[in-house]
Design a protein around this motif. Structure first.
Motif, short mmCIF file in Angstrom:
data_model
loop_
_atom_site.label_atom_id
_atom_site.label_comp_id
_atom_site.label_asym_id
_atom_site.label_seq_id
_atom_site.Cartn_x
_atom_site.Cartn_y
_atom_site.Cartn_z
N HIS A 23 0.85 -1.64 0.31
CA HIS A 23 0.04 -0.49 -0.05
C HIS A 23 0.60 1.07 -0.44
O HIS A 23 0.79 2.43 -0.37
CB HIS A 23 -0.83 0.07 1.37
N GLU A 24 1.70 1.34 0.66
CA GLU A 24 2.77 2.83 1.07
C GLU A 24 3.40 2.37 -0.46
O GLU A 24 3.70 3.82 -0.50
CB GLU A 24 3.54 2.39 2.04
N LEU A 25 4.01 1.18 -1.09
CA LEU A 25 4.77 1.42 -2.41
C LEU A 25 4.40 2.21 -4.01
O LEU A 25 4.19 3.08 -4.21
CB LEU A 25 5.00 0.15 -2.67
N ALA A 26 2.88 1.90 -3.38
CA ALA A 26 2.09 1.89 -4.61
C ALA A 26 1.17 3.89 -4.15
O ALA A 26 1.65 4.11 -4.94
CB ALA A 26 0.81 1.16 -4.62
N ARG A 27 1.44 4.00 -2.86
CA ARG A 27 0.88 5.36 -2.92
C ARG A 27 2.38 6.42 -3.15
O ARG A 27 1.83 7.37 -3.33
CB ARG A 27 1.00 5.13 -0.96
N ARG A 28 3.26 5.54 -2.93
CA ARG A 28 4.45 6.64 -3.77
C ARG A 28 4.38 6.25 -5.17
O ARG A 28 5.34 6.84 -5.93
CB ARG A 28 5.25 6.10 -2.87
N GLY A 29 3.82 6.05 -6.14
CA GLY A 29 4.25 5.77 -7.25
C GLY A 29 4.64 4.72 -8.17
O GLY A 29 4.42 4.56 -9.10
N LEU A 30 4.87 3.22 -7.36
CA LEU A 30 5.69 2.10 -7.84
C LEU A 30 4.65 1.21 -8.15
O LEU A 30 3.43 0.82 -7.41
CB LEU A 30 6.12 1.57 -6.38
#
Length: 377
Positions: A23-30
């Motif tokens: 979730h956090e990685l995707a929140r950063r655009g990854l």
């Protein structure tokens, strides 16, 4: 057979910690690909408490930080996550134990965690189901509960940059993962976040299984308002050997009471053991005598992954650049999942975390500096 990179990050494990990392990685655009074998784990077996624990400063820093992140998420959590800001009452068995409550209040206050000391009369008014004669309690109003499997599912499906796949991982290494079906997946970042099962991929991980029992009652009109925990719980939670039980009861939104807790070492037998369950329930009844009149409908066990110092391993593998670890959360995985995901992502992207990351560095365990075995081709 090898596959070109279809994601920026591969996350192994779809439990609460892996889901929070994704979730956090995707929140950063990854772009994130989550690999999970759906075999179940600690996320589905635990109590789902969000509790500021202060056995040491690093544990308190991560748990307090994480509860703050849960608070930012809670307005978006669907009803299935069953989030409740019920608070925790740390119970003093007698007047002498109120000294422990005061010490705990002071330790928590140093990290900005608010707490209120309650006398025995006020405690009896708040929780009349408790036995008489208790010394009082420390109330931590910022603590809460949620249903962790639903929360993990929401974290994994909240962002279209996350793709989930049922897959069994055979081996891991820097920037690549080998699956049982022969495929080799590649990505700039590989995150190992599958709890106790991580030992099968990295035998060097200093993780030890802690077995726990829980029991849940039938549905009744609400009888308990707060999470209730004895002040001796922390000593039981971080015991390094033997079998121990401690009183911990959590009110569920369904009207059920979830009763814990126990800890056993050096067993991977999932069977319910009466020799452990019975003293755990007896301890619960000693604090809540009317529990003996309620119907328990299900008991189960689960396994926590504990590190030698009871802190998680969060950071890059010392020998495999591109392989990142988020394991060893023991009984605090639900509480500390968002903080673990945020801290790990900060490190991965070269940013400075909001809290000191040094206490959780994997390289604090020398065994991880040895060459890997069973790595992906």
């Amino acid at each position: 057979m090898s596959e070109a990179a279809e994601a920026d990050a591969l996350v192994i494990g779809g439990g609460i910690v892996g889901a929070a990392c994704a979730h956090e990685l995707a929140r950063r655009g990854l772009r994130v690909r989550v690999l999970d074998n759906a075999s179940g784990g600690a996320t589905g077996a635990g109590m789902g408490h969000l509790v500021a624990m202060d056995d040491n400063a690093a544990e308190l820093a991560l748990s307090h930080y994480s509860i703050g992140l849960w608070n930012h998420l809670r307005a978006r959590l669907p009803p299935s996550c069953a989030y409740r800001n019920c608070g925790t009452l740390w119970l003093a068995a007698d007047a002498a134990e109120m000294d422990l409550a005061r010490a705990k209040q002071a330790a928590l206050a140093q990290q900005g965690v608010a707490g209120e000391l309650l006398g025995s009369a006020t405690l009896a008014e708040l929780e009349p189901m408790l036995r008489g004669g208790l010394g009082g309690a420390l109330k931590i109003p910022g603590d809460g509960i949620l249903y962790a499997p639903a929360a993990a599912h929401w974290l994994l499906h909240d962002n279209p940059l996350i793709r989930c796949e049922r897959a069994s991982v055979r081996a891991v290494a820097a920037q690549r993962v080998a699956l049982d079906d022969g495929r080799v997946l590649r990505a700039e970042y590989v995150v190992l976040a599958n709890g106790l099962a991580a030992r099968e991929l990295l035998p060097q991980l200093p993780l030890r299984a802690k077995k726990g029992h829980l029991l849940i009652t039938d549905r009744y009109p609400p009888q308990v308002s707060h999470q209730l925990v004895e002040l001796g719980y922390a000593a039981s939670a971080h015991a390094s050997d033997g079998t121990s039980v401690a009183f911990n009861v959590q009110p569920r939104p369904t009207g059920q009471l979830l009763i814990g807790s126990s800890r056993q070492f050096d067993t991977l037998d999932p069977a319910i053991e009466p020799a452990v369950l019975q003293p755990m329930l007896q301890r619960a009844v000693a604090y809540l005598p009317r529990l003996a009149q309620l119907n328990g409908i299900r008991a189960w066990t689960g396994f926590r992954a504990a590190s030698p110092d009871s802190l998680p391993l969060l950071g890059q593998h010392p020998r495999e650049k591109g392989l990142w670890l988020a394991v060893g959360h023991e009984g605090l995985g639900v509480t500390t999942a968002p903080g673990s995901g945020r801290l790990l992502t900060d490190l991965m992207l070269g940013e400075r975390p909001d809290i000191d990351a040094r206490p959780y560095r994997p390289e604090r365990f020398p065994g991880l500096c040895a060459p890997l075995t069973g790595t992906a081709p």
